[in-house]
Design an enzyme around this catalytic site. Sequence first.
Site, PDB file in Angstrom:
ATOM      1  CD  GLU A 134     -34.792 -47.799  11.555  1.00 56.48           C
ATOM      2  OE1 GLU A 134     -33.897 -47.632  12.372  1.00 56.48           O
ATOM      3  OE2 GLU A 134     -34.650 -48.475  10.521  1.00 56.48           O
ATOM      4  NE  ARG A 135     -40.276 -42.971   4.637  1.00 53.19           N
ATOM      5  CZ  ARG A 135     -41.435 -42.326   4.836  1.00 53.19           C
ATOM      6  NH1 ARG A 135     -41.651 -41.671   5.970  1.00 53.19           N
ATOM      7  NH2 ARG A 135     -42.348 -42.323   3.899  1.00 53.19           N
ATOM      8  N   GLY A 160     -36.909 -51.817  12.969  1.00 50.47           N
ATOM      9  CA  GLY A 160     -36.047 -51.433  11.855  1.00 50.47           C
ATOM     10  C   GLY A 160     -36.767 -51.371  10.513  1.00 50.47           C
ATOM     11  CG  HIS A 161     -34.352 -49.917   7.347  1.00 49.17           C
ATOM     12  ND1 HIS A 161     -33.469 -49.176   6.596  1.00 49.17           N
ATOM     13  CD2 HIS A 161     -33.611 -50.880   7.957  1.00 49.17           C
ATOM     14  CE1 HIS A 161     -32.259 -49.666   6.754  1.00 49.17           C
ATOM     15  NE2 HIS A 161     -32.310 -50.685   7.559  1.00 49.17           N
ATOM     16  N   GLY A 162     -38.219 -51.835   6.979  1.00 46.20           N
ATOM     17  CA  GLY A 162     -38.647 -52.942   6.144  1.00 46.20           C
ATOM     18  C   GLY A 162     -39.042 -54.192   6.908  1.00 46.20           C
TER      19      GLY A 162
END
Lengths: 338, 338, 338
Positions: C215-216, C237-239
């Site tokens: 994910e971005r 996951g994002h981040g």
Amino acid sequence: MKKWTLGQLAEHVKGSVHGDPKAVIESIATLESAQAGDISFLANKKYTNLLATTKATAIVVAKEIKSEANLLIADDPYFAFSQIIILMHGHRQHPQTGISDKASISDSASVGKNCQIADFVTVSANASLGDNCVLYPGVFVGADTKISDNCLLYPNAVVYDKCTIGKNCIIHANATIGEDGFGFATHKGNHHKIPHVGSVILGDDVEIGANACIERGTINDTVIGQGTKIGDSVVIGHGTRIGRYCLLVPQVGIAGSAVMGDYCAVGGQAGIVGHIKIGNQVQIAAQAAVINDIPDGQTVVGSPAIDASKAKRAYSLIEYLPEMRKKIKDLEKRLDSK
Amino acid sequence: MKKWTLGQLAEHVKGSVHGDPKAVIESIATLESAQAGDISFLANKKYTNLLATTKATAIVVAKEIKSEANLLIADDPYFAFSQIIILMHGHRQHPQTGISDKASISDSASVGKNCQIADFVTVSANASLGDNCVLYPGVFVGADTKISDNCLLYPNAVVYDKCTIGKNCIIHANATIGEDGFGFATHKGNHHKIPHVGSVILGDDVEIGANACIERGTINDTVIGQGTKIGDSVVIGHGTRIGRYCLLVPQVGIAGSAVMGDYCAVGGQAGIVGHIKIGNQVQIAAQAAVINDIPDGQTVVGSPAIDASKAKRAYSLIEYLPEMRKKIKDLEKRLDSK
Amino acid sequence: MKKWTLGQLAEHVKGSVHGDPKAVIESIATLESAQAGDISFLANKKYTNLLATTKATAIVVAKEIKSEANLLIADDPYFAFSQIIILMHGHRQHPQTGISDKASISDSASVGKNCQIADFVTVSANASLGDNCVLYPGVFVGADTKISDNCLLYPNAVVYDKCTIGKNCIIHANATIGEDGFGFATHKGNHHKIPHVGSVILGDDVEIGANACIERGTINDTVIGQGTKIGDSVVIGHGTRIGRYCLLVPQVGIAGSAVMGDYCAVGGQAGIVGHIKIGNQVQIAAQAAVINDIPDGQTVVGSPAIDASKAKRAYSLIEYLPEMRKKIKDLEKRLDSK
């Protein structure tokens, strides 16, 4: 670069300013990475100490937070902050390709107004697209499938035949919607494929994560309710009905013919067996294994899943099993020797 | 709409009628959703009470079920019902595209008779397709890969080079067959890629779910036996050999160089470590973690997996750990004070 | 078929020969399947007994192994064996397609020297490819994404917009990089999509498995460090920031905003919650559930994850819970009756 004053941002999100409403904001950042000109937010009170050290020019907070920093006070700080991100950055802009000559669109398909259909897209016989749909390269829309207005299908997403996708749905790359469920009639050891006569119906405002899989139903349709968001690599079994406004985090698996109510949240890698009933506003923790019905409002944790009020302590005691077992032996010896 | 009498359906599935053999059947439904004109089935005796309230015109049941309703009595009711679904609905009809001009087929590839090869399909050098294969848009067939007769590859399925796919296989959308396994030689902290010289061999009648991944072997081939069915998002590790007529439900993961016998069933999200041996007719429950060999015929449950006869009660007692620990302390105090 | 002497192979891997350096080697095999002319290897001392029965002409072993067989003795036998596989078989050769007329490459995209871009590939506006990149059919490269030299993208891999892929990266079929994270601001029951302003950055030498999802970031980028290898169907996951030279085995899930150090290894189906910090050289067992920070060098096992030194015994005692509970009751009765 466009700039806003803190006062303008507060007005935009219907919040109030504590501090300097003329402070100039250019961008967003987390509390730790913020620099002058950034606005940040405090999502969790346990990080309140970061307000003292952040370099952010202003921070979006809840009413009860006190600080010398410039604050944008909002009833729902995370929602307010998300509105600011949208104001500053907007949502992704899509290529305005029109309908590519290199797409393959059946003569019997219907396409609404203002659709963007990229190269290498297939829209099959009797499929229909509403207005303002965006189909990225490699998307496949099966025969007789209906995609409603304002839908967004990212590259290589696949929707099988006879599915119904509501308005404003987003389907991420490599997701699969409407494949045959895992349904076989085992007879004399051989697994005979059962035709899947059911379909998949997504309500409006549903988002499906990358590489997620939504099986079509054997007899009844698989249904995902309005506003429900499904994470990457989630698998939903055939004939399962998920209610409205649920959150299913990545890698969740729900077997077939389960029923889930509205406003539920399911943590990553949790599994739910088939043919059970989950109520409304149920919370299911990450990696939980749900094998029984859950009433409205319950929170469950663990594999097998039990009520959260008991689960955290119960599962944390597994660590003490060797000690407990030894103590039981010691007690037996002491009693024997009395 | 086509119609059948209950007697005709009974004859088709070699069952017998209890009630009115002239009752007219138009469609299939579940017991709860059935209306007049539908035939339904009773899969599980615990739902026998539904026979009293269903609106179905007839129900497919096992011999031992008694009811006033019209019954189609069959030795294997679910199999009989699946034959009725096939009779009424058939399996999915595929677009008769022939070989599309917009497909990319290597001059050195060979294609059997009566294949349907859609737009945007790639068939690489020296690959071969048998007769009656259907390749949906975006399918990729790698160099030197052999796909046998009557195979069905759904959109964007990928088969890497040098793989062998048996007859009558179905590979669902976005599945990946034959990617390199997770194999690295770690030397001085750096992970060096190991070429995967092995391949993937699917036997006849194998079905692979959407977004599933079958790694190719490092040295030995990865093998999936005849008639085995693999669910969505399953991952099979490099060099693993799965026997015939197994069922691997969605999100199962099996690490490399494992061996599984015939007629096994593995529940959703279960994991099996590498280099172990699972016997024939083994049942592995959902979310189980299998870390040791399992002999023929055993059923295991839990993480770590233990024999099912013990597991259900053992895992259900985790909930009572706080109470047990307190009781142990109380016992110690009582003994101390004597 | 090309042939090597055992002496030549030893020289190639800087090892030494015990036995006949003129023994002729034609191929590689496992100890069990080897025939005359094969070289094999002993990865694990517990299989040392196989040295007596293998038909391999020679075996790569560590210094401490003694046998009458022809041995190639190496400091790091598995690494030496992998060098021999590379010598004999090389890595996969890719079709030399040049840049296909049937690819769709934006006028504003830049393409380095000697790239192979297959049919049905999309390279979007302002994207850039370095030298010697290979893009298989159906690959999508989003707008403003940068792919560095020597990258390899297998069929139907998708990289969204504004991502950065380092040198020598391999992205397997149907993987998705840079999709929006699972980020919604829930306000009055409705889940409002948050634009994901962050991106994905892969360091050099990263490999991403088939059907994996990265994910971005919402605000900060998602980062995968140099030399890290990610298995099939993993979701990041994002981040989240993963360090260098980590190994994340298939079906691992890591939630958003987690931080992992260098040289970590995570077993299959393990899950890590968001916003926690994993140190360097941490080992996380298969199916573990990590819910707290882990310091450098720790090994954890179980769901919930605890230190490995305790975990194996603790989790194995779940099986004895019924017996333990009965013993506690018996002790209570005995004390009551005294």
